[in-house]
Write an enzyme that holds these catalytic residues in place. Structure first.
Site, PDB file in Angstrom:
ATOM      1  N   ASP A 165       4.833  -5.476   5.168  1.00 47.15           N
ATOM      2  CA  ASP A 165       5.433  -4.410   5.986  1.00 47.15           C
ATOM      3  C   ASP A 165       6.942  -4.563   6.091  1.00 47.15           C
ATOM      4  O   ASP A 165       7.695  -3.587   6.006  1.00 47.15           O
ATOM      5  CB  ASP A 165       4.783  -4.326   7.371  1.00 47.15           C
ATOM      6  CG  ASP A 165       4.447  -5.674   7.963  1.00 47.15           C
ATOM      7  OD1 ASP A 165       3.896  -6.515   7.241  1.00 47.15           O
ATOM      8  OD2 ASP A 165       4.750  -5.908   9.138  1.00 47.15           O
ATOM      9  N   ASP A 204       0.894  -1.032  -5.483  1.00 50.27           N
ATOM     10  CA  ASP A 204       0.733   0.409  -5.676  1.00 50.27           C
ATOM     11  C   ASP A 204       1.667   1.161  -4.727  1.00 50.27           C
ATOM     12  O   ASP A 204       2.452   2.023  -5.130  1.00 50.27           O
ATOM     13  CB  ASP A 204      -0.737   0.773  -5.396  1.00 50.27           C
ATOM     14  CG  ASP A 204      -1.098   2.140  -5.952  1.00 50.27           C
ATOM     15  OD1 ASP A 204      -0.220   2.787  -6.535  1.00 50.27           O
ATOM     16  OD2 ASP A 204      -2.256   2.556  -5.801  1.00 50.27           O
TER      17      ASP A 204
END
Ligand code: NAP
Length: 415
Positions: A281, A305
């Site tokens: 994050d 991804d």
């Protein structure tokens, strides 16, 4: 004797071979390609002209790619009644290096993505996505020139293995009951459930590749991105195994951030590749606010991804984002965007993603001079503000051109 059953290989050209642990590329390598669905044929045609021009110019006609069309997606379904013919897999296996345009994934239960299938069947375990900015290309951030990263995304494990069962299915209920009885895990009875396998084998070969790339290309460092604070035995273990590879196999040429801060006044000693790790994050935040802190990134399948699309958005979007799915030698290079079906056959979209995937392919083959010709010519074309619609709509004073005209401009700029 041909390894193919339905397709006839080209009469001229030779196969790329793997000799003594290296790729051995002849002067006329046979390279299988899938042109792709939707806008695929438009961008493939344009890119192929660019590749041929660059190879011819770089090697004065001494080298030439012998293209060999193989099929997948809609064209394969029309011609052979199957979305992914065996011959296509055999050709990529046999000729070692190939390239493809985007493919439609038919929507419906039980149909797996053709791209994921190709990657898994050929064990192309690393998805490599370089993301850099070209001067002149419009960007939503103030300093797109600070973005220059290569993402190595693990391609064979993690939740992408598709090991999951739907909510309320017999299988899901069995699994829920099993983990309750065996481990005391409480999972809601009506939950869909899946497995997230991550192994030392899968992690280490990916990180090894990323570190080797960093060393061979004189990069500054490799950042391991993970969510190990939450998923300790998958994501956290990815981090541990990654450091283990760096320490055990590249200990004399790498250095960890811990070591740098404790023993080297925060400065990486010359000749050492920095190995550090970030939580996923925070990585999204830092890639946006201080992208210069990142160079090579090694990460798991899902993180990779998301990250690669997010970074690509900073430098001009998915029309420009190339990729390669690579094993130790075998590789298929591909556009990272989809088929954009509403623009199919209009000669409209940006061929940049396939063109730059071809640049990666030429580099993989050791044909760096041809790759550089394309890069330089594209840089020049963007500076002239000659662009397709996707970039023109964000650019003042742009000359909007068709896909084929963009290719012509790039070829003209090879000078
Ligand atoms: P998409 O084809 O990537 O298109 C989404 C949007 O991205 C387009 O409408 C367009 O934006 C922009 N775009 C895509 N390619 C572009 C290019 N070359 N130049 C400029 N802009 C481009 O995504 P999708 O519509 O979700 O998916 C369509 C099909 O592609 C699906 O069948 C999907 O399964 C498949 N797919 C294949 C791959 C692959 O083969 N690797 C990857 C992803 C999806 P604007 O509308 O704003 O112009």
């Amino acid at each position: 004797m041909s390894v193919l059953e339905q397709l006839t290989p080209p009469k001229e050209g030779n196969r790329i071979e793997i000799t003594d642990g290296r790729l051995s590329v002849p002067n006329q390598p046979i390279v299988p390609f899938i042109e792709g669905d939707g806008t695929g044929p438009d961008i493939w045609r344009a890119s192929k002209r660019i590749f041929d021009a660059a190879v011819s110019a770089a090697y004065s006609g001494q080298r030439k790619i012998v293209w060999f069309e193989v099929f997948a997606g809609e064209k394969a379904h029309r011609s052979f009644g199957t979305w992914l013919p065996e011959d296509t897999l055999r050709a990529f296996q046999h000729y070692v290096v190939g390239i493809k345009g985007p493919l439609t994934t038919p929507v419906g239960g039980g149909f797996r993505s053709l791209n994921v299938t190709l990657r898994q069947l050929l064990d192309l375990y690393a998805c490599v996505r370089p993301v850099r900015w070209f001067e002149g290309v419009p960007s939503p951030v103030k300093h797109p020139e600070w973005v220059d990263v290569i993402i190595f995304r693990e391609n064979s494990e993690d939740i992408y293995m598709g090991l999951e069962h739907p909510s309320r299915s017999v299988e899901a209920k069995k699994l829920i009951e099993f983990v309750r009885a065996e481990f005391g895990w409480k999972v809601r009875e009506d939950a869909g459930v899946g497995l997230k396998p991550m192994s030392p084998f899968g992690t280490k070969r990916l990180v090894r590749k990323a570190i080797r790339f960093g060393l061979e290309h004189g990069r500054r460092g490799v950042t391991i991105v993970h969510k190990g604070n939450i998923m300790k035995y998958t994501e956290g273990a990815f981090r541990e195994w990654a450091y283990e590879v760096a320490r055990e196999e590249f200990g004399d040429v790498t250095i960890t951030w811990d070591d740098v801060s404790k023993h080297h006044d925060g400065k990486v000693p010359p000749g050492r590749l920095l190995i550090q790790d970030y939580i996923a994050d925070v990585t999204f935040q830092h890639l946006l606010t201080r992208p210069r802190d990142f160079d090579v990134i090694a990460t798991g399948n899902l993180n990779g991804d998301y990250l690669s699309d997010a970074v690509a958005a900073q430098v001009g979007g998915i029309g420009m984002a190339p990729g390669g799915n690579i094993s130790d030698f075998h590789a298929i290079f591909e556009a990272t965007h989809g088929t954009a079906p509403k623009y199919a056959g209009l000669d409209k979209v940006n061929p940049g993603s396939v063109t730059l995937s071809g640049v990666m392919m030429l580099e993989h083959m050791g044909w760096g001079e041809a790759a550089q010709r394309i890069i330089k010519a594209m840089e020049k074309t963007f500076k002239q503000k000659i662009v397709t619609y996707d970039l023109a709509r964000m650019m003042d004073g742009a000359r909007e051109v068709k896909t084929s005209e963009f290719a012509t401009a790039v070829i003209d700029n090879m000078g």
